[in-house]
Design an enzyme around this catalytic site. Sequence first.
Site, PDB file in Angstrom:
ATOM      1  N   ASP A  24       0.783  -1.252   0.000  1.00  0.00           N
ATOM      2  CA  ASP A  24       0.000   0.000   0.000  1.00  0.00           C
ATOM      3  C   ASP A  24       0.814   1.300   0.000  1.00  0.00           C
ATOM      4  O   ASP A  24       0.446   2.266   0.689  1.00  0.00           O
ATOM      5  CB  ASP A  24      -0.977   0.007   1.192  1.00  0.00           C
ATOM      6  N   GLU A  72      -4.641  -0.797  -1.334  1.00  0.00           N
ATOM      7  CA  GLU A  72      -5.938  -0.874  -0.646  1.00  0.00           C
ATOM      8  C   GLU A  72      -6.875   0.055  -1.382  1.00  0.00           C
ATOM      9  O   GLU A  72      -6.660   1.273  -1.427  1.00  0.00           O
ATOM     10  CB  GLU A  72      -5.810  -0.444   0.828  1.00  0.00           C
ATOM     11  N   LYS A 129      -6.713  -4.746  -3.048  1.00  0.00           N
ATOM     12  CA  LYS A 129      -7.314  -5.465  -1.919  1.00  0.00           C
ATOM     13  C   LYS A 129      -8.331  -4.588  -1.201  1.00  0.00           C
ATOM     14  O   LYS A 129      -8.063  -3.415  -0.939  1.00  0.00           O
ATOM     15  CB  LYS A 129      -6.224  -5.951  -0.960  1.00  0.00           C
ATOM     16  N   LYS A 132      -7.596  -4.925   4.929  1.00  0.00           N
ATOM     17  CA  LYS A 132      -6.277  -4.547   5.426  1.00  0.00           C
ATOM     18  C   LYS A 132      -5.250  -5.623   5.064  1.00  0.00           C
ATOM     19  O   LYS A 132      -4.131  -5.306   4.673  1.00  0.00           O
ATOM     20  CB  LYS A 132      -6.317  -4.311   6.946  1.00  0.00           C
ATOM     21  N   VAL A 157       3.254   0.234   4.201  1.00  0.00           N
ATOM     22  CA  VAL A 157       2.524   0.946   5.251  1.00  0.00           C
ATOM     23  C   VAL A 157       1.099   0.402   5.405  1.00  0.00           C
ATOM     24  O   VAL A 157       0.552  -0.141   4.470  1.00  0.00           O
ATOM     25  CB  VAL A 157       2.458   2.461   4.914  1.00  0.00           C
ATOM     26  N   CYS A 162      -2.105  -2.568   7.771  1.00  0.00           N
ATOM     27  CA  CYS A 162      -2.094  -3.492   6.631  1.00  0.00           C
ATOM     28  C   CYS A 162      -0.883  -4.412   6.609  1.00  0.00           C
ATOM     29  O   CYS A 162      -0.964  -5.549   6.151  1.00  0.00           O
ATOM     30  CB  CYS A 162      -2.218  -2.707   5.334  1.00  0.00           C
ATOM     31  N   GLN A 202       8.026 -14.414  21.477  1.00  0.00           N
ATOM     32  CA  GLN A 202       7.588 -15.807  21.631  1.00  0.00           C
ATOM     33  C   GLN A 202       8.186 -16.700  20.529  1.00  0.00           C
ATOM     34  O   GLN A 202       7.502 -17.543  19.946  1.00  0.00           O
ATOM     35  CB  GLN A 202       6.061 -15.902  21.615  1.00  0.00           C
TER      36      GLN A 202
HETATM   37  N1  TIU Z   1      -2.605   0.322   4.327  1.00  0.00           N
HETATM   38  C1  TIU Z   1      -3.060   0.525   5.558  1.00  0.00           C
HETATM   39  O1  TIU Z   1      -2.366   0.300   6.535  1.00  0.00           O
HETATM   40  N2  TIU Z   1      -4.340   1.063   5.676  1.00  0.00           N
HETATM   41  C2  TIU Z   1      -4.728   1.872   6.707  1.00  0.00           C
HETATM   42  O2  TIU Z   1      -5.893   2.296   6.760  1.00  0.00           O
HETATM   43  N3  TIU Z   1      -3.794   2.203   7.634  1.00  0.00           N
HETATM   44  C3  TIU Z   1      -3.911   3.101   8.656  1.00  0.00           C
HETATM   45  O3  TIU Z   1      -2.984   3.171   9.473  1.00  0.00           O
HETATM   46  N4  TIU Z   1      -4.992   3.858   8.744  1.00  0.00           N
END
Ligand code: TIU
Length: 221
Positions: A24, A72, A129, A132, A157, A162, A202
């Site tokens: 993303d 996303e 997608k 998330k 990110v 995600c 863990q």
């Molecule tokens: N790609 C992803 O992490 N989507 C989000 O909405 N992330 C946020 O941190 N909002």
Amino acid sequence: MNVIKAKPFDFPFEKEHIALIVIDMQRDFVEDGGFGASLGNDVSRLRAIIPTVARLIEGFRKADLPIIHTRECHRPDLSDLPPAKRDRGNPALRIGDPGPMGRLLIAGEPGAEIIPELFPAESEIVIDKPGKGAFYATELQTLLKARDIRQLVVAGVTTEVCVQTTMREANDRGYDGILATDATESYFEAFKRATIEMITAQGGIVGYAAETDAILEALNA
Ligand code: TIU
């Protein structure tokens, strides 16, 4: 067999079975006026990793290993957007609403596109997608199986949303995931740190973590 120096222990891999997945890195998350900013986030934190993600992508390109990019985003008619996702928190701007980069998180709009600095090459896979995680409601697992990919280097990110969701989905499907810790970022510094700890605690309950240099060094070994 190659080995990446990683936490909680070294990560053995075979080049025939490993791929990079970049989650993303879209304008909607890292540029002003996008979806991330509409949620009240400061996008500058995320922009800082762009050169490192670029280096990671370049390393996989040079090694001629598979690269998958995800976005996303939702269909323009919003048929794959659950009302719970659209309406939660009663935000001023919702997914599908018009913004400076087009409709927020809608496929085909400028904001949903991957940033120019990291734009996919023709040969690379791009997966849209609606959730998330990158496995939910996508063909990712089918594509990985077809290429006999069993291990994933994960970047992008945001770390705890995600990226972490994708690593957990991968783990439950039998994949080894290794997070590139300097090629991922969160809007919240503490959440990034906690995510890396959660993944590797863990005995690597979710997967591994390593810096980009260590990953590239092992790819080139
Ligand atoms: N790609 C992803 O992490 N989507 C989000 O909405 N992330 C946020 O941190 N909002």
